[in-house]
Design a protein around this motif. Structure first.
Motif, PDB file in Angstrom:
ATOM      1  N   ASP B  27       0.745  -1.213  -0.006  1.00 32.48           N
ATOM      2  CA  ASP B  27       0.111  -0.104  -0.011  1.00 32.48           C
ATOM      3  C   ASP B  27       0.766   1.338  -0.015  1.00 32.48           C
ATOM      4  OD1 ASP B  27      -2.391   1.524   0.281  1.00 32.48           O
ATOM      5  OD2 ASP B  27      -2.590   1.534   2.349  1.00 32.48           O
ATOM      6  N   GLY B  28       0.638   2.042  -1.100  1.00 34.31           N
ATOM      7  CA  GLY B  28       1.517   3.433  -1.075  1.00 34.31           C
ATOM      8  C   GLY B  28       2.797   3.425  -1.613  1.00 34.31           C
ATOM      9  N   GLU B  29       3.015   2.286  -2.152  1.00 35.48           N
ATOM     10  CA  GLU B  29       4.343   2.024  -2.704  1.00 35.48           C
ATOM     11  C   GLU B  29       4.405   2.559  -4.427  1.00 35.48           C
ATOM     12  OE1 GLU B  29       7.803  -1.493  -2.553  1.00 35.48           O
ATOM     13  OE2 GLU B  29       5.656  -2.026  -2.706  1.00 35.48           O
ATOM     14  N   ARG B 176       6.597  11.871  -8.084  1.00 36.84           N
ATOM     15  CA  ARG B 176       6.997  11.134  -7.083  1.00 36.84           C
ATOM     16  C   ARG B 176       6.544  11.915  -5.889  1.00 36.84           C
ATOM     17  NH1 ARG B 176       9.582   6.948  -4.386  1.00 36.84           N
ATOM     18  NH2 ARG B 176      10.099   7.498  -2.405  1.00 36.84           N
ATOM     19  N   LYS B 177       6.824  13.101  -5.747  1.00 29.56           N
ATOM     20  CA  LYS B 177       6.164  14.056  -4.437  1.00 29.56           C
ATOM     21  C   LYS B 177       4.627  13.771  -4.460  1.00 29.56           C
ATOM     22  CE  LYS B 177       9.932  17.218  -4.041  1.00 29.56           C
ATOM     23  NZ  LYS B 177      10.512  18.689  -4.687  1.00 29.56           N
ATOM     24  N   LEU B 178       3.872  14.061  -5.639  1.00 28.95           N
ATOM     25  CA  LEU B 178       2.702  14.175  -5.494  1.00 28.95           C
ATOM     26  C   LEU B 178       1.800  12.801  -5.274  1.00 28.95           C
ATOM     27  CD1 LEU B 178       0.128  15.747  -6.458  1.00 28.95           C
ATOM     28  CD2 LEU B 178       0.377  14.694  -8.705  1.00 28.95           C
ATOM     29  N   VAL B 179       2.267  11.461  -5.766  1.00 26.48           N
ATOM     30  CA  VAL B 179       1.677  10.403  -5.227  1.00 26.48           C
ATOM     31  C   VAL B 179       2.204  10.018  -3.875  1.00 26.48           C
ATOM     32  CG1 VAL B 179       1.799   9.607  -7.694  1.00 26.48           C
ATOM     33  CG2 VAL B 179       3.678   8.910  -6.222  1.00 26.48           C
ATOM     34  N   LYS B 180       3.259  10.635  -3.458  1.00 22.58           N
ATOM     35  CA  LYS B 180       3.518  10.335  -1.934  1.00 22.58           C
ATOM     36  C   LYS B 180       2.790  10.952  -1.081  1.00 22.58           C
ATOM     37  CE  LYS B 180       6.311   6.968  -2.320  1.00 22.58           C
ATOM     38  NZ  LYS B 180       6.095   5.581  -1.931  1.00 22.58           N
ATOM     39  N   LYS B 181       2.177  12.315  -1.307  1.00 21.17           N
ATOM     40  CA  LYS B 181       1.486  12.889  -0.829  1.00 21.17           C
ATOM     41  C   LYS B 181       0.009  12.590  -0.690  1.00 21.17           C
ATOM     42  CE  LYS B 181      -0.166  17.912  -1.177  1.00 21.17           C
ATOM     43  NZ  LYS B 181       0.076  19.136  -2.068  1.00 21.17           N
ATOM     44  N   VAL B 182      -0.496  11.977  -1.764  1.00 17.94           N
ATOM     45  CA  VAL B 182      -1.696  11.408  -2.052  1.00 17.94           C
ATOM     46  C   VAL B 182      -1.652  10.050  -1.161  1.00 17.94           C
ATOM     47  CG1 VAL B 182      -3.676  10.615  -3.569  1.00 17.94           C
ATOM     48  CG2 VAL B 182      -2.140  12.709  -4.195  1.00 17.94           C
ATOM     49  N   GLY B 183      -0.497   9.384  -1.295  1.00 21.07           N
ATOM     50  CA  GLY B 183      -0.263   8.085  -0.687  1.00 21.07           C
ATOM     51  C   GLY B 183      -1.029   7.061  -1.590  1.00 21.07           C
ATOM     52  N   ILE B 184      -1.183   7.053  -2.757  1.00 21.07           N
ATOM     53  CA  ILE B 184      -1.729   6.036  -3.590  1.00 21.07           C
ATOM     54  C   ILE B 184      -0.699   5.219  -4.057  1.00 21.07           C
ATOM     55  CG2 ILE B 184      -1.329   7.577  -5.638  1.00 21.07           C
ATOM     56  CD1 ILE B 184      -3.988   6.323  -6.587  1.00 21.07           C
ATOM     57  N   THR B 185      -0.933   3.826  -3.979  1.00 22.15           N
ATOM     58  CA  THR B 185      -0.118   2.771  -4.782  1.00 22.15           C
ATOM     59  C   THR B 185       0.086   3.016  -6.200  1.00 22.15           C
ATOM     60  OG1 THR B 185      -1.056   1.415  -2.995  1.00 22.15           O
ATOM     61  CG2 THR B 185       0.082   0.443  -4.971  1.00 22.15           C
ATOM     62  N   THR B 186       1.256   3.158  -6.401  1.00 27.04           N
ATOM     63  CA  THR B 186       1.513   3.674  -8.066  1.00 27.04           C
ATOM     64  C   THR B 186       2.215   2.807  -8.709  1.00 27.04           C
ATOM     65  OG1 THR B 186       1.255   5.829  -7.478  1.00 27.04           O
ATOM     66  CG2 THR B 186       2.242   5.506  -9.554  1.00 27.04           C
ATOM     67  N   ILE B 194      16.848   5.935 -15.843  1.00 23.25           N
ATOM     68  CA  ILE B 194      16.942   7.386 -15.440  1.00 23.25           C
ATOM     69  C   ILE B 194      15.656   7.586 -14.313  1.00 23.25           C
ATOM     70  CG2 ILE B 194      17.584   9.743 -14.885  1.00 23.25           C
ATOM     71  CD1 ILE B 194      19.772   8.089 -15.728  1.00 23.25           C
ATOM     72  N   GLU B 195      14.628   7.434 -15.132  1.00 22.53           N
ATOM     73  CA  GLU B 195      13.446   7.769 -14.785  1.00 22.53           C
ATOM     74  C   GLU B 195      13.092   6.731 -13.581  1.00 22.53           C
ATOM     75  OE1 GLU B 195      10.203   7.899 -17.704  1.00 22.53           O
ATOM     76  OE2 GLU B 195       8.782   7.068 -16.243  1.00 22.53           O
ATOM     77  N   ALA B 196      13.377   5.353 -13.949  1.00 20.41           N
ATOM     78  CA  ALA B 196      13.077   4.330 -12.966  1.00 20.41           C
ATOM     79  C   ALA B 196      13.865   4.639 -11.642  1.00 20.41           C
ATOM     80  CB  ALA B 196      13.548   2.948 -13.496  1.00 20.41           C
ATOM     81  N   LEU B 197      15.040   5.127 -11.692  1.00 21.08           N
ATOM     82  CA  LEU B 197      15.885   5.374 -10.417  1.00 21.08           C
ATOM     83  C   LEU B 197      15.272   6.559  -9.957  1.00 21.08           C
ATOM     84  CD1 LEU B 197      19.249   4.518 -12.246  1.00 21.08           C
ATOM     85  CD2 LEU B 197      18.297   3.219 -10.312  1.00 21.08           C
ATOM     86  N   THR B 198      14.697   7.474 -10.724  1.00 18.50           N
ATOM     87  CA  THR B 198      14.482   8.999 -10.025  1.00 18.50           C
ATOM     88  C   THR B 198      13.119   8.433  -8.996  1.00 18.50           C
ATOM     89  OG1 THR B 198      15.389   9.979 -11.953  1.00 18.50           O
ATOM     90  CG2 THR B 198      13.790  11.271 -10.435  1.00 18.50           C
ATOM     91  N   ILE B 199      12.179   7.875  -9.767  1.00 21.72           N
ATOM     92  CA  ILE B 199      11.016   8.079  -9.025  1.00 21.72           C
ATOM     93  C   ILE B 199      10.475   6.543  -8.126  1.00 21.72           C
ATOM     94  CG2 ILE B 199       9.717   9.149 -10.922  1.00 21.72           C
ATOM     95  CD1 ILE B 199       8.625   6.977 -11.969  1.00 21.72           C
TER      96      ILE B 199
END
Lengths: 303, 348
Positions: B27-29, B176-186, B194-199
């Motif tokens: 959940d939230g990952e 990444r900041k947005l989905v962590k703020k919302v807390g949604i599983t993504t 690079i994208e994979a490592l970033t987010i």
């Protein structure tokens, strides 16, 4: 001799420029052709409505609006005009209602079915509209007509039904003959659509029916407008179908133009009717496009 | 909400697109499916959204099995590669679409649309049409349109592809900041490491329809399970060697002990090499074949006689300033512990 060669050279130079350089060059031959064989005759025809013609001799000095004013004061003209307009509009609406599902199914079908639909749509265009109109007479005709004879043989009816020579037969014939002109622009627009929009709509919880009416139909509006304008223009001005399937007493503006010019030989009257028919058709198509642009203002926006 | 994928298989005709894919997301990952094009990552994502139905296997959202639930009944957010914004609707109407088809009362809809547009920072654009927006703005509308329905999970299909390089990085961080703020599983799908490592919290590397490895970015970079994973994430120097009595000879004077038998693949990351002095007794001797400056580091390619491929090194800029192409250099390893040894599968 030298000047002659120079002339040929410069003609080739012009042709080369037209073919290779692009711009408006490539359309010049078509413009010249259309000017002499389409625009000029049209202007001459319309001009005949504003001069007096006596036994085939045109008096170009007698320009007047008499024919125009007397025609539009005549209530019979408006009666006939209304029938042209009404028949054209109804058969165009039928074409849209029948053509849209065909075009939509085309985009969902596999390659084999697509070819079949395309052949079925286009092949009627290979026979003349006159032949197809006669075919409808054979199908819808009196006691010996295909439909009536089957119904009589099955004892479903006692007397042949009078299909021919009515609004019904005219609209039926027109709809069938003009259907390809509706289907083709719709297929063009619908098969170019972005399928991910439909998936997005479903993903947001919409049913397939809601997706169809809220997404697919609005997206395909350019095709609907093109098809509607095209089919309306040819239905409104068609004279073969009302002439043959409508019978002798069924007249529309287009039939009247034919009658006055070819049968009665009253070129003044025929020309003024043709002028009114073509200009009104032009403004209707303009109006349809204007409505279309208004409904599709989202397409015109820029950043 | 928790997501569980259990042994999913999918064929397109004769082609195995997905083979026994298994994945568990907390959940939230935020998990990224990373792989080359054609590896099946998008198909797996589409199975989660319900656009594709797997041939076998199950998908669980929370405790509920959704494998055969139609895509319009799942409440799963999906952001398309091209965003798939409805061109004939304004930004507000696009975001409102999911609420409108659910017949939510219009007053509540207006509130939610305003709130969600504010969340992605676009409330001043509500009356524009999608065509009037930049790529980054369009992506935010697509996110808002998905998030407004409070979906169980959020799926993104190559969502950063359409953006230019500079904007891409900032949108990735923002996402990444947005989905962590919302807390949604993504779950994101990408072919861009690079994208994979970033987010990502965790990355699942996919190859030919299979998930090769799942782990945190540093897990996967430091301890790849397979040669494919090692090559796909970051740069890897690959050496194939035979084990003799538990010892592998990597290069002159460089031996390491291992528990594996038979052939092994040894992975060396470019930053684990260093340039030694000329009289060093261990490592490789070669000539610089290529050099390029990457800001803080210099990338070198070194041709060594006994090694098939060029050695690829990454060293701090100041240490490589006078190492020009053609110069002879000695190369060794900073620490043998950084090596990754992958046993070859025994063919039965």
């Amino acid at each position: 001799m030298n000047a002659h060669n120079n002339l040929i050279d410069s003609i080739f130079e012009i042709l080369r420029n037209i073919i290779l350089r692009g711009g408006i060059g490539p359309v010049i031959p078509a413009i010249i052709f259309l000017f002499f064989f389409f625009a000029m005759p049209l202007v001459v025809l319309c001009a005949f409505g504003f001069v007096s013609i006596d036994r085939g001799v045109v008096d170009w000095t007698s320009i007047s609006l008499d024919h125009l004013t007397s025609t539009i004061k005549d209530s019979l003209f408006w009666h006939i005009w209304w029938r042209s307009f009404w028949v054209g509009t109804v058969s165009t609406i039928f074409c849209l209602c029948l053509g849209y599902p065909v075009a939509y199914i085309y985009t969902l079908a596999g390659r084999g079915w697509q070819i079949l639909i395309l052949v079925a749509t286009i092949s009627p265009l290979l026979t003349s509209a006159l032949v197809r109109t006669y075919a409808w007479m054979v199908i819808l005709g009196g006691r010996r007509g295909v439909v009536n004879s089957i119904l009589l043989d099955l004892d479903l009816i006692d007397r042949p039904i009078r299909f021919l020579y009515s609004d019904f037969s005219v609209i039926l014939g027109m709809t069938q003959i003009h259907l390809p002109f509706m289907i083709l622009p719709l297929i063009t627009v619908l098969s170019a659509r972005d399928l991910s929009l439909e998936q997005a709509s479903l993903n947001l919880g919409a049913s397939r029916l809601i997706t169809f009416f809220k997404i697919i139909v609005p997206i395909s509006l350019p095709g609907v407008i093109a098809g509607f304008a095209l089919v309306f223009a040819i239905s409104y001005t068609n004279f073969i179908v009302p002439q043959l399937l409508g019978g002798g007493n069924y007249t529309t503006l287009a039939v009247q133009v034919y009658e006055f010019i070819v049968v009665i030989l009253d070129w003044n009257k025929g020309a003024i009717l043709a002028f009114l028919l073509l200009t009104s058709c032009f403004f209707f198509v303009l109006g349809i496009n204007y409505l279309g642009n208004w409904a599709m203002k989202w397409k015109e926006v820029t950043r | 909400m928790q997501l569980k994928i259990n042994k999913i298989n999918k064929k397109f005709g004769d082609l195995d697109v997905l083979v026994d894919c298994e994945l568990k997301v907390m959940d939230g990952e935020l998990v990224t499916l990373l792989g080359p094009s054609g590896c099946g990552k998008t198909t797996l994502l589409r199975c989660l959204a319900g656009f594709e139905i797997p041939d076998s296997g199950n998908v669980f959202l929370g405790n509920q099995e959704v494998t055969n639930v139609p895509c319009n009944k799942r409440n799963v957010g999906f952001v398309f590669q091209n965003y798939a914004l409805f061109p004939h609707l304004t930004v507000a109407k696009n975001v409102d679409y999911g609420l409108a088809v659910r017949s939510v009362p219009s007053k509540k809809r207006k509130e939610l649309v305003d709130k969600t547009l504010a969340l992605v920072g676009l409330n001043y654009l509500d009356n524009r049409y999608p065509k009037q927006l930049s790529g980054g703005q369009q992506q935010r509308v697509a996110l808002a349109r998905a998030l407004i329905l409070e979906p169980k999970i959020l799926l993104l299909d190559e969502a950063f592809n359409a953006l230019d390089a500079k904007l891409r990085i900032s949108m990735q961080i923002e996402l990444r900041k947005l989905v962590k703020k919302v807390g949604i599983t993504t779950i994101c799908v990408t072919h861009d490491q690079i994208e994979a490592l970033t987010i990502s919290d965790r990355i699942a590397i996919m190859n030919q329809g299979r998930i090769d490895q799942i782990g945190t970015p540093s897990d996967i970079y430091e301890r790849p399970n397979t040669e494919f994973v090692a090559k796909f994430l970051g740069t890897a120097n690959i050496f194939t060697r035979k084990v003799n009595n538990g010892v592998v000879q990597l290069a002159r004077g460089l031996e390491l002990s291992t528990n594996y038998n038979g052939e092994v693949t040894i992975v060396v990351r470019p930053e684990d090499f260093y340039i030694t002095s000329e009289n060093c007794k261990e490592g490789w001797i070669g000539t610089v074949a290529f050099k390029r400056l990457l800001g803080p580091t210099i990338e070198l390619e070194i041709a060594v006689d006994e090694v098939e491929n060029l050695l690829r090194l990454s060293i701090p800029r100041r240490e490589g300033e006078n190492l020009n192409v053609g110069k002879q250099v000695n190369v060794s390893l900073t620490d043998k512990k950084n090596l990754v040894v992958i046993p070859h599968k025994v063919e039965l």
